[in-house]
Design a protein around this motif. Structure first.
Motif, PDB file in Angstrom:
ATOM      1  N   ARG A  70       0.857  -1.183   0.000  1.00 27.19           N
ATOM      2  CA  ARG A  70       0.000   0.000   0.000  1.00 27.19           C
ATOM      3  C   ARG A  70       0.888   1.227   0.000  1.00 27.19           C
ATOM      4  O   ARG A  70       1.802   1.320   0.840  1.00 27.19           O
TER       5      ARG A  70
ATOM      6  N   GLY B  88      -2.747   5.468  -0.394  1.00 26.22           N
ATOM      7  CA  GLY B  88      -3.788   4.472  -0.157  1.00 26.22           C
ATOM      8  C   GLY B  88      -4.000   3.532  -1.324  1.00 26.22           C
ATOM      9  O   GLY B  88      -4.875   2.667  -1.281  1.00 26.22           O
ATOM     10  N   ALA B  89      -3.223   3.684  -2.370  1.00 29.90           N
ATOM     11  CA  ALA B  89      -3.341   2.778  -3.516  1.00 29.90           C
ATOM     12  C   ALA B  89      -2.624   1.461  -3.193  1.00 29.90           C
ATOM     13  O   ALA B  89      -1.691   1.428  -2.383  1.00 29.90           O
ATOM     14  N   VAL B  90      -3.095   0.404  -3.817  1.00 27.26           N
ATOM     15  CA  VAL B  90      -2.481  -0.905  -3.616  1.00 27.26           C
ATOM     16  C   VAL B  90      -1.694  -1.286  -4.863  1.00 27.26           C
ATOM     17  O   VAL B  90      -2.208  -1.210  -5.982  1.00 27.26           O
TER      18      VAL B  90
ATOM     19  N   PHE C 132      -3.909  -0.184  -7.900  1.00 32.75           N
ATOM     20  CA  PHE C 132      -5.332   0.116  -7.757  1.00 32.75           C
ATOM     21  C   PHE C 132      -5.491   1.350  -6.874  1.00 32.75           C
ATOM     22  O   PHE C 132      -5.053   1.344  -5.720  1.00 32.75           O
ATOM     23  N   ALA C 133      -6.104   2.389  -7.408  1.00 34.88           N
ATOM     24  CA  ALA C 133      -6.368   3.598  -6.621  1.00 34.88           C
ATOM     25  C   ALA C 133      -7.306   3.242  -5.463  1.00 34.88           C
ATOM     26  O   ALA C 133      -7.978   2.201  -5.502  1.00 34.88           O
ATOM     27  N   PRO C 134      -7.364   4.084  -4.414  1.00 31.47           N
ATOM     28  CA  PRO C 134      -8.103   3.695  -3.195  1.00 31.47           C
ATOM     29  C   PRO C 134      -9.533   3.226  -3.423  1.00 31.47           C
ATOM     30  O   PRO C 134      -9.987   2.313  -2.755  1.00 31.47           O
ATOM     31  N   ASP C 135     -10.264   3.851  -4.336  1.00 31.05           N
ATOM     32  CA  ASP C 135     -11.663   3.448  -4.512  1.00 31.05           C
ATOM     33  C   ASP C 135     -11.900   2.660  -5.793  1.00 31.05           C
ATOM     34  O   ASP C 135     -13.030   2.552  -6.272  1.00 31.05           O
ATOM     35  N   GLU C 136     -10.852   2.087  -6.323  1.00 38.13           N
ATOM     36  CA  GLU C 136     -10.961   1.377  -7.596  1.00 38.13           C
ATOM     37  C   GLU C 136     -11.147  -0.122  -7.353  1.00 38.13           C
ATOM     38  O   GLU C 136     -10.557  -0.682  -6.436  1.00 38.13           O
TER      39      GLU C 136
END
Lengths: 318, 167
Positions: free
Chosen positions: A192, A196-198, A210-214
Protein backbone atom coordinates in the motif's frame (compact mmCIF):
# COMPACT_ATOMS: atom_id res chain seq x y z
CA UNK A 1 -16.80 -26.95 -0.62
CA UNK A 2 -17.87 -30.00 -2.63
CA UNK A 3 -20.78 -30.35 -0.26
CA UNK A 4 -21.73 -26.71 -0.78
CA UNK A 5 -21.90 -27.33 -4.54
CA UNK A 6 -23.91 -30.53 -4.16
CA UNK A 7 -26.28 -28.91 -1.66
CA UNK A 8 -26.79 -25.96 -4.01
CA UNK A 9 -27.92 -28.30 -6.79
CA UNK A 10 -24.83 -29.12 -8.85
CA UNK A 11 -25.21 -32.29 -10.92
CA UNK A 12 -21.45 -32.85 -10.86
CA UNK A 13 -18.49 -31.34 -9.05
CA UNK A 14 -14.89 -31.09 -10.16
CA UNK A 15 -12.19 -31.71 -7.61
CA UNK A 16 -8.48 -32.40 -7.46
CA UNK A 17 -5.74 -33.76 -5.23
CA UNK A 18 -3.39 -31.58 -3.20
CA UNK A 19 -0.61 -31.60 -5.78
CA UNK A 20 0.40 -30.53 -9.28
CA UNK A 21 -1.94 -32.97 -11.03
CA UNK A 22 -4.69 -30.37 -11.29
CA UNK A 23 -4.86 -26.81 -12.53
CA UNK A 24 -5.93 -25.34 -9.16
CA UNK A 25 -2.94 -26.37 -7.10
CA UNK A 26 -3.23 -23.78 -4.34
CA UNK A 27 -2.16 -24.12 -0.72
CA UNK A 28 -4.89 -25.34 1.59
CA UNK A 29 -7.16 -26.28 -1.28
CA UNK A 30 -8.12 -29.68 -2.71
CA UNK A 31 -8.41 -33.17 -1.34
CA UNK A 32 -6.46 -35.93 0.32
CA UNK A 33 -7.43 -39.41 -0.87
CA UNK A 34 -9.39 -39.92 2.37
CA UNK A 35 -11.26 -36.65 1.90
CA UNK A 36 -12.01 -37.52 -1.71
CA UNK A 37 -13.35 -40.90 -0.65
CA UNK A 38 -15.84 -39.41 1.82
CA UNK A 39 -16.74 -36.60 -0.58
CA UNK A 40 -17.51 -39.04 -3.40
CA UNK A 41 -19.72 -40.96 -0.99
CA UNK A 42 -21.52 -37.72 -0.05
CA UNK A 43 -21.99 -36.68 -3.67
CA UNK A 44 -23.26 -40.10 -4.73
CA UNK A 45 -25.64 -40.25 -1.79
CA UNK A 46 -27.13 -36.97 -3.04
CA UNK A 47 -27.30 -37.99 -6.68
CA UNK A 48 -24.31 -35.93 -7.83
CA UNK A 49 -21.22 -37.01 -9.71
CA UNK A 50 -17.58 -36.29 -8.92
CA UNK A 51 -15.17 -35.51 -11.73
CA UNK A 52 -11.49 -35.72 -10.84
CA UNK A 53 -9.34 -33.05 -12.46
CA UNK A 54 -6.00 -34.41 -13.63
CA UNK A 55 -5.77 -31.62 -16.12
CA UNK A 56 -2.24 -30.31 -15.80
CA UNK A 57 0.61 -31.50 -18.01
CA UNK A 58 3.10 -34.05 -16.70
CA UNK A 59 6.75 -33.29 -17.34
CA UNK A 60 9.69 -35.69 -17.60
CA UNK A 61 10.30 -37.64 -14.41
CA UNK A 62 7.05 -36.55 -12.76
CA UNK A 63 4.58 -38.84 -14.54
CA UNK A 64 4.19 -41.25 -11.57
CA UNK A 65 2.34 -38.48 -9.71
CA UNK A 66 -0.39 -38.45 -12.39
CA UNK A 67 -0.48 -42.26 -12.53
CA UNK A 68 -0.92 -42.52 -8.77
CA UNK A 69 -3.66 -39.89 -8.86
CA UNK A 70 -5.48 -41.73 -11.65
CA UNK A 71 -5.18 -45.08 -9.87
CA UNK A 72 -6.41 -43.55 -6.63
CA UNK A 73 -9.36 -41.87 -8.35
CA UNK A 74 -10.34 -45.13 -10.02
CA UNK A 75 -10.11 -46.98 -6.71
CA UNK A 76 -12.30 -44.42 -5.01
CA UNK A 77 -14.85 -44.56 -7.81
CA UNK A 78 -14.91 -41.05 -9.23
CA UNK A 79 -17.36 -40.70 -12.10
CA UNK A 80 -14.92 -39.32 -14.65
CA UNK A 81 -11.41 -37.98 -15.10
CA UNK A 82 -10.84 -34.67 -16.80
CA UNK A 83 -7.51 -34.58 -18.58
CA UNK A 84 -5.47 -32.45 -20.97
CA UNK A 85 -2.17 -34.30 -21.34
CA UNK A 86 -2.24 -37.05 -23.99
CA UNK A 87 0.09 -39.17 -21.84
CA UNK A 88 -2.32 -39.01 -18.92
CA UNK A 89 -5.27 -39.66 -21.25
CA UNK A 90 -3.50 -42.70 -22.71
CA UNK A 91 -2.63 -44.07 -19.27
CA UNK A 92 -6.22 -43.85 -18.04
CA UNK A 93 -7.67 -45.17 -21.30
CA UNK A 94 -5.34 -48.17 -21.11
CA UNK A 95 -5.34 -48.94 -17.38
CA UNK A 96 -8.84 -47.84 -16.42
CA UNK A 97 -10.85 -48.42 -19.57
CA UNK A 98 -14.14 -48.53 -17.66
CA UNK A 99 -13.68 -44.93 -16.47
CA UNK A 100 -15.13 -41.96 -18.31
CA UNK A 101 -12.64 -39.49 -19.74
CA UNK A 102 -13.43 -35.82 -20.25
CA UNK A 103 -11.20 -33.46 -22.16
CA UNK A 104 -10.20 -30.38 -20.19
CA UNK A 105 -10.27 -26.88 -21.63
CA UNK A 106 -6.54 -26.99 -20.93
CA UNK A 107 -6.19 -29.20 -23.99
CA UNK A 108 -7.35 -26.25 -26.06
CA UNK A 109 -9.29 -28.46 -28.50
CA UNK A 110 -11.52 -26.15 -30.51
CA UNK A 111 -11.94 -27.90 -33.87
CA UNK A 112 -13.87 -31.07 -34.80
CA UNK A 113 -10.60 -32.56 -36.05
CA UNK A 114 -8.86 -32.08 -32.68
CA UNK A 115 -11.80 -33.35 -30.63
CA UNK A 116 -12.36 -36.32 -32.95
CA UNK A 117 -8.68 -37.23 -32.48
CA UNK A 118 -9.13 -37.36 -28.69
CA UNK A 119 -12.36 -39.34 -29.04
CA UNK A 120 -10.79 -41.84 -31.43
CA UNK A 121 -7.50 -42.32 -29.59
CA UNK A 122 -8.59 -42.14 -25.94
CA UNK A 123 -12.34 -42.63 -25.93
CA UNK A 124 -13.05 -39.10 -24.71
CA UNK A 125 -16.76 -38.85 -23.82
CA UNK A 126 -17.01 -35.12 -23.25
CA UNK A 127 -14.98 -32.09 -24.34
CA UNK A 128 -14.86 -28.82 -22.44
CA UNK A 129 -14.74 -26.12 -25.08
CA UNK A 130 -12.29 -23.22 -24.98
CA UNK A 131 -13.95 -19.88 -24.32
CA UNK A 132 -13.18 -18.61 -27.79
CA UNK A 133 -16.14 -20.02 -29.74
CA UNK A 134 -19.35 -18.23 -30.65
CA UNK A 135 -22.73 -19.93 -30.30
CA UNK A 136 -22.98 -20.62 -34.09
CA UNK A 137 -19.48 -22.13 -33.99
CA UNK A 138 -20.50 -24.38 -31.10
CA UNK A 139 -23.55 -25.54 -33.05
CA UNK A 140 -21.40 -26.40 -36.05
CA UNK A 141 -18.77 -28.15 -33.93
CA UNK A 142 -21.36 -30.21 -32.08
CA UNK A 143 -22.68 -31.56 -35.39
CA UNK A 144 -19.26 -32.91 -36.31
CA UNK A 145 -18.14 -34.69 -33.13
CA UNK A 146 -19.38 -37.86 -31.42
CA UNK A 147 -18.99 -36.73 -27.79
CA UNK A 148 -20.80 -34.48 -25.34
CA UNK A 149 -19.75 -30.86 -25.03
CA UNK A 150 -19.41 -28.70 -21.96
CA UNK A 151 -19.05 -24.93 -21.87
CA UNK A 152 -18.12 -22.48 -19.17
CA UNK A 153 -21.02 -20.31 -18.09
CA UNK A 154 -19.63 -18.37 -15.15
CA UNK A 155 -16.31 -17.39 -13.68
CA UNK A 156 -12.83 -16.41 -14.60
CA UNK A 157 -12.39 -14.97 -18.03
CA UNK A 158 -8.61 -15.26 -18.30
CA UNK A 159 -8.42 -16.60 -21.81
CA UNK A 160 -4.99 -16.24 -23.30
CA UNK A 161 -4.51 -19.53 -25.13
CA UNK A 162 -5.93 -22.08 -22.73
CA UNK A 163 -3.44 -24.75 -21.79
CA UNK A 164 -0.61 -22.87 -23.41
CA UNK A 165 -0.25 -19.72 -21.34
CA UNK A 166 3.27 -19.37 -19.97
CA UNK A 167 3.06 -15.87 -18.48
CA UNK A 168 3.33 -17.05 -14.87
CA UNK A 169 6.17 -19.35 -15.82
CA UNK A 170 7.94 -16.47 -17.52
CA UNK A 171 7.55 -14.23 -14.48
CA UNK A 172 8.22 -16.57 -11.55
CA UNK A 173 9.35 -19.93 -12.95
CA UNK A 174 6.20 -21.80 -11.92
CA UNK A 175 4.07 -23.22 -14.69
CA UNK A 176 0.30 -22.82 -14.75
CA UNK A 177 0.07 -25.86 -16.98
CA UNK A 178 2.63 -28.15 -15.36
CA UNK A 179 2.53 -27.03 -11.71
CA UNK A 180 -1.15 -26.18 -11.66
CA UNK A 181 -0.98 -22.64 -10.33
CA UNK A 182 -1.53 -19.40 -12.22
CA UNK A 183 -0.01 -16.51 -10.21
CA UNK A 184 0.68 -18.63 -7.12
CA UNK A 185 -0.05 -16.59 -3.97
CA UNK A 186 3.45 -17.31 -2.66
CA UNK A 187 4.77 -15.08 -5.45
CA UNK A 188 2.16 -12.33 -5.16
CA UNK A 189 2.67 -9.26 -3.02
CA UNK A 190 0.38 -6.35 -2.23
CA UNK A 191 1.88 -3.11 -0.97
CA UNK A 192 0.00 0.00 0.00
CA UNK A 193 1.48 3.36 -0.90
CA UNK A 194 1.06 6.60 1.02
CA UNK A 195 -1.89 7.61 -1.16
CA UNK A 196 -3.79 4.47 -0.16
CA UNK A 197 -3.34 2.78 -3.52
CA UNK A 198 -2.48 -0.91 -3.62
CA UNK A 199 0.40 -2.06 -5.76
CA UNK A 200 0.14 -5.68 -6.92
CA UNK A 201 3.33 -7.51 -7.86
CA UNK A 202 4.02 -10.98 -9.19
CA UNK A 203 7.61 -11.90 -8.46
CA UNK A 204 9.61 -8.83 -9.34
CA UNK A 205 7.02 -7.54 -11.81
CA UNK A 206 4.58 -4.80 -10.84
CA UNK A 207 1.37 -5.75 -12.60
CA UNK A 208 -1.13 -3.15 -11.37
CA UNK A 209 -1.81 -0.24 -9.07
CA UNK A 210 -5.33 0.12 -7.76
CA UNK A 211 -6.37 3.60 -6.62
CA UNK A 212 -8.10 3.69 -3.19
CA UNK A 213 -11.66 3.45 -4.51
CA UNK A 214 -10.96 1.38 -7.60
CA UNK A 215 -12.15 -2.21 -8.09
CA UNK A 216 -9.37 -4.78 -8.03
CA UNK A 217 -8.79 -7.92 -10.08
CA UNK A 218 -6.79 -11.11 -9.80
CA UNK A 219 -3.02 -10.58 -9.67
CA UNK A 220 -2.39 -12.19 -13.04
CA UNK A 221 -0.17 -10.79 -15.75
CA UNK A 222 -2.95 -11.06 -18.34
CA UNK A 223 -5.17 -8.75 -16.25
CA UNK A 224 -2.40 -6.25 -15.41
CA UNK A 225 -2.08 -2.63 -16.49
CA UNK A 226 1.15 -1.45 -18.00
CA UNK A 227 2.77 1.69 -19.35
CA UNK A 228 4.77 1.90 -22.53
CA UNK A 229 6.70 4.67 -24.21
CA UNK A 230 3.99 4.87 -26.85
CA UNK A 231 1.22 4.88 -24.28
CA UNK A 232 2.44 6.27 -20.96
CA UNK A 233 -0.93 6.04 -19.15
CA UNK A 234 -1.49 2.58 -17.63
CA UNK A 235 -3.63 0.35 -19.83
CA UNK A 236 -4.78 -3.27 -19.92
CA UNK A 237 -2.37 -4.80 -22.39
CA UNK A 238 -4.24 -8.12 -22.67
CA UNK A 239 -7.68 -7.93 -21.07
CA UNK A 240 -9.36 -6.21 -18.17
CA UNK A 241 -10.55 -7.88 -14.95
CA UNK A 242 -13.96 -9.25 -15.80
CA UNK A 243 -15.94 -12.47 -15.33
CA UNK A 244 -17.90 -14.56 -17.75
CA UNK A 245 -21.63 -14.75 -17.07
CA UNK A 246 -23.82 -16.59 -19.58
CA UNK A 247 -26.99 -16.89 -17.54
CA UNK A 248 -28.91 -14.93 -20.17
CA UNK A 249 -27.62 -17.24 -22.89
CA UNK A 250 -28.73 -20.53 -21.30
CA UNK A 251 -31.59 -21.04 -23.77
CA UNK A 252 -29.21 -20.48 -26.69
CA UNK A 253 -26.63 -22.89 -25.24
CA UNK A 254 -29.31 -25.53 -24.76
CA UNK A 255 -30.55 -24.99 -28.29
CA UNK A 256 -27.16 -25.67 -29.87
CA UNK A 257 -26.75 -28.91 -27.95
CA UNK A 258 -24.47 -28.06 -25.05
CA UNK A 259 -24.67 -31.04 -22.69
CA UNK A 260 -23.10 -29.64 -19.54
CA UNK A 261 -22.45 -26.20 -18.10
CA UNK A 262 -19.36 -25.41 -16.12
CA UNK A 263 -19.06 -22.91 -13.30
CA UNK A 264 -15.48 -21.95 -12.53
CA UNK A 265 -14.51 -21.49 -8.91
CA UNK A 266 -12.77 -24.39 -7.20
CA UNK A 267 -10.65 -21.80 -5.41
CA UNK A 268 -13.59 -19.65 -4.37
CA UNK A 269 -15.63 -19.67 -1.16
CA UNK A 270 -18.64 -21.59 0.07
CA UNK A 271 -20.65 -18.37 -0.31
CA UNK A 272 -19.66 -18.04 -3.98
CA UNK A 273 -20.37 -21.69 -4.71
CA UNK A 274 -23.73 -21.60 -2.96
CA UNK A 275 -24.89 -18.43 -4.67
CA UNK A 276 -23.63 -19.09 -8.19
CA UNK A 277 -24.56 -22.78 -8.32
CA UNK A 278 -27.93 -22.11 -6.70
CA UNK A 279 -28.65 -19.29 -9.14
CA UNK A 280 -27.74 -21.34 -12.19
CA UNK A 281 -29.66 -24.37 -10.89
CA UNK A 282 -32.85 -22.33 -10.82
CA UNK A 283 -32.15 -20.78 -14.21
CA UNK A 284 -31.40 -24.16 -15.82
CA UNK A 285 -34.53 -25.71 -14.36
CA UNK A 286 -36.55 -22.80 -15.72
CA UNK A 287 -35.09 -23.26 -19.21
CA UNK A 288 -35.72 -27.01 -19.04
CA UNK A 289 -39.34 -26.27 -18.16
CA UNK A 290 -39.65 -23.94 -21.13
CA UNK A 291 -39.63 -20.76 -19.07
CA UNK A 292 -37.32 -17.76 -19.30
CA UNK A 293 -34.53 -18.05 -16.72
CA UNK A 294 -34.89 -15.92 -13.64
CA UNK A 295 -31.73 -13.83 -13.88
CA UNK A 296 -30.15 -13.26 -10.50
CA UNK A 297 -27.59 -10.59 -9.81
CA UNK A 298 -24.14 -12.16 -9.41
CA UNK A 299 -22.20 -8.98 -10.12
CA UNK A 300 -20.80 -8.76 -6.58
CA UNK A 301 -19.04 -12.09 -7.10
CA UNK A 302 -17.43 -11.18 -10.42
CA UNK A 303 -13.84 -10.12 -10.94
CA UNK A 304 -13.57 -6.34 -10.99
CA UNK A 305 -17.37 -6.38 -10.50
CA UNK A 306 -17.79 -6.55 -14.26
CA UNK A 307 -19.24 -9.30 -16.40
CA UNK A 308 -19.25 -10.26 -20.05
CA UNK A 309 -20.64 -12.82 -22.46
CA UNK A 310 -17.22 -12.86 -24.04
CA UNK A 311 -16.60 -14.68 -27.28
CA UNK A 312 -19.88 -16.57 -26.95
CA UNK A 313 -21.58 -13.37 -28.13
CA UNK A 314 -18.99 -11.87 -30.43
CA UNK A 315 -15.45 -12.55 -31.52
CA UNK A 316 -14.44 -9.08 -30.43
CA UNK A 317 -15.61 -8.83 -26.85
CA UNK A 318 -13.37 -6.17 -25.43
CA UNK B 1 -9.16 -0.08 1.15
CA UNK B 2 -12.45 1.70 0.62
CA UNK B 3 -13.02 4.97 2.39
CA UNK B 4 -14.53 4.01 5.73
CA UNK B 5 -17.17 6.34 7.10
CA UNK B 6 -17.75 4.54 10.38
CA UNK B 7 -15.71 5.75 13.33
CA UNK B 8 -13.25 3.50 15.06
CA UNK B 9 -13.50 3.30 18.82
CA UNK B 10 -10.53 4.99 20.52
CA UNK B 11 -7.47 2.72 21.00
CA UNK B 12 -7.29 0.90 24.30
CA UNK B 13 -4.10 0.86 26.39
CA UNK B 14 -2.47 -2.55 26.80
CA UNK B 15 -3.47 -2.87 30.44
CA UNK B 16 -7.15 -2.56 29.52
CA UNK B 17 -6.79 -5.48 27.18
CA UNK B 18 -5.86 -7.86 30.00
CA UNK B 19 -9.45 -8.92 30.73
CA UNK B 20 -10.03 -9.57 27.02
CA UNK B 21 -7.18 -12.07 26.68
CA UNK B 22 -8.74 -14.98 28.62
CA UNK B 23 -11.95 -14.52 26.65
CA UNK B 24 -10.09 -14.70 23.35
CA UNK B 25 -8.23 -17.77 24.58
CA UNK B 26 -11.54 -19.43 25.36
CA UNK B 27 -12.95 -18.45 21.99
CA UNK B 28 -10.12 -20.03 19.99
CA UNK B 29 -10.22 -23.16 22.14
CA UNK B 30 -13.96 -23.43 21.67
CA UNK B 31 -13.65 -23.02 17.91
CA UNK B 32 -11.07 -25.81 17.75
CA UNK B 33 -13.23 -27.99 20.00
CA UNK B 34 -16.23 -27.51 17.70
CA UNK B 35 -14.18 -27.70 14.48
CA UNK B 36 -11.20 -29.95 15.27
CA UNK B 37 -9.97 -30.09 11.68
CA UNK B 38 -10.07 -26.35 11.10
CA UNK B 39 -6.32 -25.83 10.92
CA UNK B 40 -5.36 -29.18 9.39
CA UNK B 41 -5.08 -27.58 5.97
CA UNK B 42 -2.60 -24.94 7.03
CA UNK B 43 0.44 -27.13 6.42
CA UNK B 44 3.51 -24.89 6.60
CA UNK B 45 1.53 -21.96 7.96
CA UNK B 46 0.46 -23.39 11.31
CA UNK B 47 3.16 -21.35 13.03
CA UNK B 48 2.36 -18.16 11.14
CA UNK B 49 1.16 -15.08 12.95
CA UNK B 50 -1.80 -13.29 11.39
CA UNK B 51 -2.71 -9.80 12.55
CA UNK B 52 -6.38 -9.10 12.03
CA UNK B 53 -7.42 -5.47 11.92
CA UNK B 54 -11.19 -5.49 12.25
CA UNK B 55 -12.24 -1.94 11.38
CA UNK B 56 -13.94 -0.37 14.36
CA UNK B 57 -12.42 -2.55 17.05
CA UNK B 58 -10.19 -0.49 19.33
CA UNK B 59 -7.57 -3.24 19.28
CA UNK B 60 -5.99 -5.70 16.83
CA UNK B 61 -6.18 -9.47 16.98
CA UNK B 62 -3.20 -11.77 16.68
CA UNK B 63 -3.96 -15.30 15.51
CA UNK B 64 -1.45 -18.12 15.57
CA UNK B 65 -3.34 -21.18 14.31
CA UNK B 66 -1.09 -23.86 15.73
CA UNK B 67 -3.48 -26.75 16.48
CA UNK B 68 -1.35 -27.80 19.46
CA UNK B 69 -1.02 -24.33 20.91
CA UNK B 70 -3.55 -22.01 19.29
CA UNK B 71 -3.33 -18.35 20.18
CA UNK B 72 -5.77 -15.51 19.74
CA UNK B 73 -4.66 -12.34 21.51
CA UNK B 74 -5.64 -8.71 21.55
CA UNK B 75 -2.90 -6.23 20.63
CA UNK B 76 -2.86 -2.51 21.09
CA UNK B 77 -3.20 -0.33 18.03
CA UNK B 78 -0.31 1.96 17.37
CA UNK B 79 3.01 0.18 17.28
CA UNK B 80 3.70 -1.99 14.24
CA UNK B 81 3.40 -5.58 15.42
CA UNK B 82 5.62 -8.09 13.65
CA UNK B 83 3.55 -10.67 11.80
CA UNK B 84 3.58 -12.85 8.71
CA UNK B 85 0.39 -11.43 7.27
CA UNK B 86 -2.11 -8.71 8.05
CA UNK B 87 -5.79 -8.82 7.14
CA UNK B 88 -7.78 -5.60 7.32
CA UNK B 89 -11.53 -5.20 6.91
CA UNK B 90 -14.69 -4.30 8.77
CA UNK B 91 -15.85 -6.52 11.63
CA UNK B 92 -18.93 -7.52 9.66
CA UNK B 93 -16.99 -8.44 6.51
CA UNK B 94 -14.41 -10.45 8.41
CA UNK B 95 -17.16 -12.23 10.36
CA UNK B 96 -18.84 -13.06 7.05
CA UNK B 97 -15.65 -14.59 5.75
CA UNK B 98 -15.02 -16.52 8.94
CA UNK B 99 -18.52 -17.92 8.72
CA UNK B 100 -18.43 -18.89 5.06
CA UNK B 101 -21.08 -16.26 4.24
CA UNK B 102 -18.70 -13.93 2.44
CA UNK B 103 -16.50 -14.53 -0.56
CA UNK B 104 -12.93 -13.42 0.10
CA UNK B 105 -12.16 -12.81 -3.56
CA UNK B 106 -15.26 -10.63 -4.00
CA UNK B 107 -14.40 -8.67 -0.86
CA UNK B 108 -10.90 -8.21 -2.22
CA UNK B 109 -12.17 -7.08 -5.64
CA UNK B 110 -14.47 -4.53 -3.99
CA UNK B 111 -11.59 -3.40 -1.75
CA UNK B 112 -13.57 -4.24 1.38
CA UNK B 113 -10.66 -6.24 2.69
CA UNK B 114 -6.97 -5.58 2.35
CA UNK B 115 -4.10 -8.01 2.73
CA UNK B 116 -0.39 -7.46 3.22
CA UNK B 117 2.45 -9.86 3.97
CA UNK B 118 2.48 -13.52 3.08
CA UNK B 119 -0.46 -13.88 0.69
CA UNK B 120 -0.02 -17.64 0.44
CA UNK B 121 -0.52 -17.92 4.20
CA UNK B 122 -3.69 -15.80 3.98
CA UNK B 123 -5.12 -17.78 1.06
CA UNK B 124 -4.32 -21.00 2.93
CA UNK B 125 -6.11 -19.74 6.06
CA UNK B 126 -9.07 -18.68 3.94
CA UNK B 127 -9.21 -22.12 2.33
CA UNK B 128 -8.98 -23.84 5.73
CA UNK B 129 -11.85 -21.80 7.14
CA UNK B 130 -13.91 -22.21 4.00
CA UNK B 131 -13.54 -25.96 4.21
CA UNK B 132 -15.50 -26.03 7.46
CA UNK B 133 -18.98 -27.32 7.87
CA UNK B 134 -20.93 -25.25 10.37
CA UNK B 135 -20.52 -21.78 11.72
CA UNK B 136 -17.65 -20.26 13.68
CA UNK B 137 -19.92 -17.48 14.87
CA UNK B 138 -22.33 -20.06 16.27
CA UNK B 139 -19.43 -21.56 18.22
CA UNK B 140 -18.75 -18.16 19.72
CA UNK B 141 -22.42 -17.50 20.47
CA UNK B 142 -22.57 -20.94 22.02
CA UNK B 143 -20.01 -19.91 24.65
CA UNK B 144 -22.23 -17.25 26.11
CA UNK B 145 -23.87 -18.10 29.39
CA UNK B 146 -26.37 -16.40 31.75
CA UNK B 147 -26.84 -12.67 31.21
CA UNK B 148 -24.30 -12.66 28.37
CA UNK B 149 -26.41 -15.19 26.48
CA UNK B 150 -29.54 -13.18 27.14
CA UNK B 151 -27.93 -9.95 26.00
CA UNK B 152 -26.28 -11.65 23.03
CA UNK B 153 -29.48 -13.14 21.61
CA UNK B 154 -30.68 -10.00 19.78
CA UNK B 155 -27.22 -9.55 18.25
CA UNK B 156 -27.17 -13.19 17.17
CA UNK B 157 -30.60 -12.94 15.60
CA UNK B 158 -29.57 -9.74 13.82
CA UNK B 159 -26.39 -11.42 12.57
CA UNK B 160 -28.28 -14.42 11.18
CA UNK B 161 -30.92 -12.17 9.60
CA UNK B 162 -28.23 -10.18 7.83
CA UNK B 163 -26.17 -13.28 6.96
CA UNK B 164 -29.16 -14.67 5.08
CA UNK B 165 -29.01 -11.73 2.69
CA UNK B 166 -25.22 -11.63 2.26
CA UNK B 167 -23.13 -12.65 -0.70
Amino acid sequence: MLRAAVDAGADAVYCGFQNATNARNFTGLNFTSEELHSSVAYAHAHGAKVLLALNSFASAGRFPLWKEAADCGARIGVDAFIVADIGVAAYIAHHHPHCRLHLSVQAGASSPEAINFYCREFGIRRAVLPRILTIPEIRQLKAEIPCEIETFVFGNHGLMVEGRCSLTNYAVGISTNMDGACSPPSKVRYDRDSAGAVIASLGSHVIDRFAPDEQAGYPTICKGRYCTAARPEPFYAFEEPISLNLMEMLPALAAVGVDALKIEGRQRSRAYVGNVVGGFRKAIDAVAAGRAPDLIDLLALTEGQKQTQGAFMTKKWR
Amino acid sequence: MKHVTTKRLPPIPAVCLLPVQPLLKRIVKRIILDHPTIFDRLGPYKQCSYVIDAGRLPFLLLLRPDPLNPRLRALTRGPAHPCDARITGSCAQLARMADGCGDGDALFFSRDIHITGNLDAVVCLRNAIDDLDGSIMDSIWGMLRGPGKLLGQPARRRYHRRAATWA
